[in-house]
Design a protein around this motif. Structure first.
Motif, short mmCIF file in Angstrom:
data_model
loop_
_atom_site.label_atom_id
_atom_site.label_comp_id
_atom_site.label_asym_id
_atom_site.label_seq_id
_atom_site.Cartn_x
_atom_site.Cartn_y
_atom_site.Cartn_z
N SER B 41 11.88 1.00 -0.66
CA SER B 41 11.78 0.32 -1.85
C SER B 41 11.79 0.12 -3.22
N ASN B 59 14.06 -2.37 -8.56
CA ASN B 59 14.14 -3.19 -7.55
C ASN B 59 12.93 -4.52 -7.83
N TYR B 60 11.65 -3.90 -7.98
CA TYR B 60 10.83 -4.92 -8.86
C TYR B 60 10.87 -5.44 -9.65
N ALA B 263 12.03 -4.43 -1.49
CA ALA B 263 10.35 -4.87 -2.24
C ALA B 263 10.94 -6.62 -1.66
N LEU B 267 6.57 -7.37 -1.37
CA LEU B 267 6.82 -9.01 -2.35
C LEU B 267 6.14 -9.93 -1.34
#
Ligand SMILES: Nc1ncnc2c1ncn2[C@@H]1O[C@H](COP(=O)(O)OP(=O)(O)OP(=O)(O)O)[C@@H](O)[C@H]1O
Ligand SMILES: [Mg+2]
Lengths: 358, 293
Positions: B41, B59-60, B263, B267
């Motif tokens: 991720s 990505n986050y 990712a 989450l």
């Protein structure tokens, strides 16, 4: 005038009658024990009084008012359970306050009465604890305080001490009696420990198979059992047989026990065989023949057991066993050995006639 | 002394030996892949090879700064919360009655409650889609009764997803609540009545607080299963009702953007964990005495 009346109570579970036309009257302020073997219906009767079990037939009258049709929350009875049954998610204070909060008295009055109740059971300072942070004896005290704080009409205790160890049990039972007398509350105490019942009760109701066999003071129950069941169940008894040899008048007969004759206050028919019970502590033994009235007969000591204050001798006379408990103060147990020949005797007034007609 | 120690080590050895199979499975097939996923991720996406060898937190950032994605997060949590609340409400009475029943009837009722688990998830969902579609049983019945003129949109909505989810997950809640109901000592209930409380008062002051641990355990199960469920939202919600697991699937399996999918997956785990922790905090505060075992 009796305060609690149980009239012809009947309870049937799955077609078996567990309580069979039970009758009992209890006076105000009395402490009555229900004593009986396991399964005789003690808990069932108590649950009918508290309203947890429906009454199939009969009536329960408290203070002149029939209550057997009321739901348990309308009966105003305080119950103490065998396993304490404290609310695990509430503190000691909240447990005791539970019943008061329902009765809508003020907050300060609630507080005052809860603290007073906790003081009575010697648990002041434990208000904020949770039940699981208390010992068994302390939990049972909380349970007692919780039941008494609502000033119930009756206090019902179902084997409240059976989960405690022997020493604590004795302490607690004295405490319960003391509190009961101070509060003056009419109480039913279920137990199957006869020593407990004898020690604390004003009266004992001995139950057997759904009936009350005898309800009397501890002394009367012990000394004048009315049925064979009561004789056997309370204390220990030897069962002996005598043959009637002569009728001396009404309530006066001569009987032969183990080859010796004794005058006993019973009505009898000549040559009839009669059963009697005699308690181990009422049998005397000596190494020499005793006087005539307390007939003595020869017996052999088969076994001897030292029990502290007393010694138990298992005697054999004419092929029958007899148990005799002799205080070590009265007779030095060192003088008698297993295998010794002794003379055994009893006073005729200690014979409990059996109702069992042959 | 020595002997005692040796005995103790032997005992420990036995314990570990017994745990070994599950430990191996847990480490190699769960923790390790999860770890790789975590690493992934933080990698960049490369159209040709999927995972490029460069580190990034893009990505986050991309996910958390995009209202569209945040909307999907909210929807996912909302559906899971709704499912949890509805299952609690419908499961409690069921559990209450089953725990009151005795012997054989109880066994049958329990089996009945467990029956949704015996049918494949996919089949059950298609069953619901037949019931809920525009000319499905529900709409046809309502129209023939004259209660509505044109079909209601039931399928491919959040509602249909919640319905499907509740159907699958309520057995977990029932079993969990039943467990805690049965652990209540009957004499505690009697004590409450004895002190003057009627059935309603007894329920709210005694029974409900004492079953909170069961409600909590059931909620954790239902919430985490529904927040991460894929089949039910995919079939009953479709692309119109995208949830996070669907998004992760889309990224990884359709668009082959593994790092982004990873990712999203992470989450999802994070959100589920936080929600559960918060939930337990609220529950513990509301009933300080009952331990959440
Ligand atoms: N709910 C019930 N359903 C069926 N039978 C019952 C029920 N409750 C009690 N019984 C039966 O009624 C009889 C009397 O039970 P009860 O609990 O009153 O005995 P008890 O005198 O309290 O005994 P113990 O000293 O063991 O507590 C027993 O034979 C028991 O099996
Ligand atoms: Mg009992």
């Amino acid at each position: 005038m009796s305060y609690l009346c149980l009239e012809n109570l009947v309870k049937t579970f799955n077609k078996t009658e567990v309580v069979k036309k039970l009758n009992l009257e209890i006076k105000q302020g009395e402490l009555v024990s229900f004593l009986g073997p396991s399964g005789c219906g003690k808990t069932t009767t108590l649950n009918m009084i508290a309203g947890f079990t429906e009454v199939d037939e009969g009536k329960i009258v408290v203070d002149g008012k029939p209550v057997h049709l009321l739901p348990p929350n309308k009966r105003e009875m305080g119950m103490v359970f065998q396993n304490y049954a404290l609310f695990p998610h509430m503190t000691v204070f909240d447990n005791v306050a539970y019943g008061l909060k329902l009765s809508k008295i003020g907050k300060s009055e609630t507080q005052r009465r809860v603290l007073e109740a906790l003081e009575m059971v010697r648990l002041s300072g434990y208000e904020k604890r949770y039940p699981k942070e208390l010992s068994g004896g302390q939990q049972q005290r909380v349970s007692l305080a919780r039941a008494l704080v609502i000033k119930p009409k009756l206090l019902l205790l179902d084997e409240p001490l059976s989960n405690l160890d022997a020493k604590l049990r004795q302490e607690m039972r004295e405490e319960i009696v003391e509190i009961q007398k101070n509060v003056g509350i009419t109480t039913i105490f279920v137990t199957h420990d006869q020593e407990e019942a004898l020690a604390i009760s004003d009266r004992i109701a001995v139950m057997y198979e759904g009936r009350i066999e005898q309800a009397d003071s501890p002394v009367s129950i012990y000394n004048h059992p009315k049925t064979d069941f009561v004789s056997r169940f309370i204390g220990e008894v030897n069962q002996i047989q005598g043959k009637v040899t002569e009728i001396l008048g009404t309530h006066q007969s001569k009987l032969n026990f183990y080859g010796n004759e004794q005058i006993v206050a019973v009505n009898a028919m000549k040559n009839a065989e009669m059963d009697f019970f005699i308690r181990p502590e009422n049998i005397q033994i000596s190494l020499v023949e005793t006087n005539d009235r307390n007939i003595g007969f020869k017996a052999k000591v088969e076994r001897k057991m030292f029990l502290g204050a007393k010694t138990r001798y298992i005697l054999k006379a004419q092929n029958k066993h007899l148990i005799a408990d002799i205080s070590n103060v009265v007779l030095n147990s060192n003088l008698i050995h297993e295998g010794s020949s002794v003379y055994a005797a009893w006073k005729p007034e200690h014979l409990l006639p059996s109702r069992n007609v042959r | 002394m020595m002997q005692k120690k040796r005995k103790k080590t032997k005992k420990q050895l036995e314990t570990w030996a017994l745990l070994l199979p599950i430990l191996v499975i847990f480490i190699f097939f769960f923790l390790l892949p999860l770890f790789f996923l975590f690493i992934t991720s933080f990698k960049t996406f490369d159209a040709s090879s999927g995972i490029a060898n460069e580190w990034t937190i893009q990505n986050y950032v991309k996910f958390l700064s995009d209202p569209f994605y945040l909307g999907i997060v909210w929807r996912t949590v909302k559906i899971a919360l709704l499912t949890t609340i509805i299952t609690i409400v419908i499961s409690y009475p069921v559990a209450f009655h089953i725990s009151k029943a005795n012997g054989r009837i109880k066994n049958y009722l329990t089996l009945l409650v467990l029956s949704p688990l015996l049918i494949s998830m996919v089949i059950r969902c298609y069953g619901w889609s037949i019931l809920l579609s525009n000319n499905g049983v529900v709409n046809n019945t309502l129209m023939s009764l004259g209660w509505i003129d044109k079909p209601l949109t039931l399928l491919y909505t959040e509602l249909s997803v919640v319905i499907g989810m509740v159907h699958v997950l309520f057995p977990y809640m029932v079993l969990s609540i039943m467990g805690s109901l049965e652990r209540i000592d009957p004499s505690v209930i009697r004590a409450s009545q004895n002190l003057g409380a009627g059935p309603v008062r007894t329920f709210f002051s005694i029974v409900l607080p004492l079953t909170l641990p069961g409600i909590f355990a059931g909620s954790v199960m239902v919430f985490s299963l529904s927040v991460s469920s894929f089949v039910t939202p995919a079939i009953l919600g479709g692309p119109q009702v995208k949830v996070m697991s669907y998004l992760a699937y889309e990224q990884a399996a359709v668009l082959l953007n593994w790092p982004y999918g990873a990712a999203i997956g992470f989450l999802l785990i994070f959100i589920a964990t936080i929600t559960i922790i918060m939930y337990s905090k609220i529950l513990v505060r509301s009933e300080k005495g009952v331990a959440i075992q």
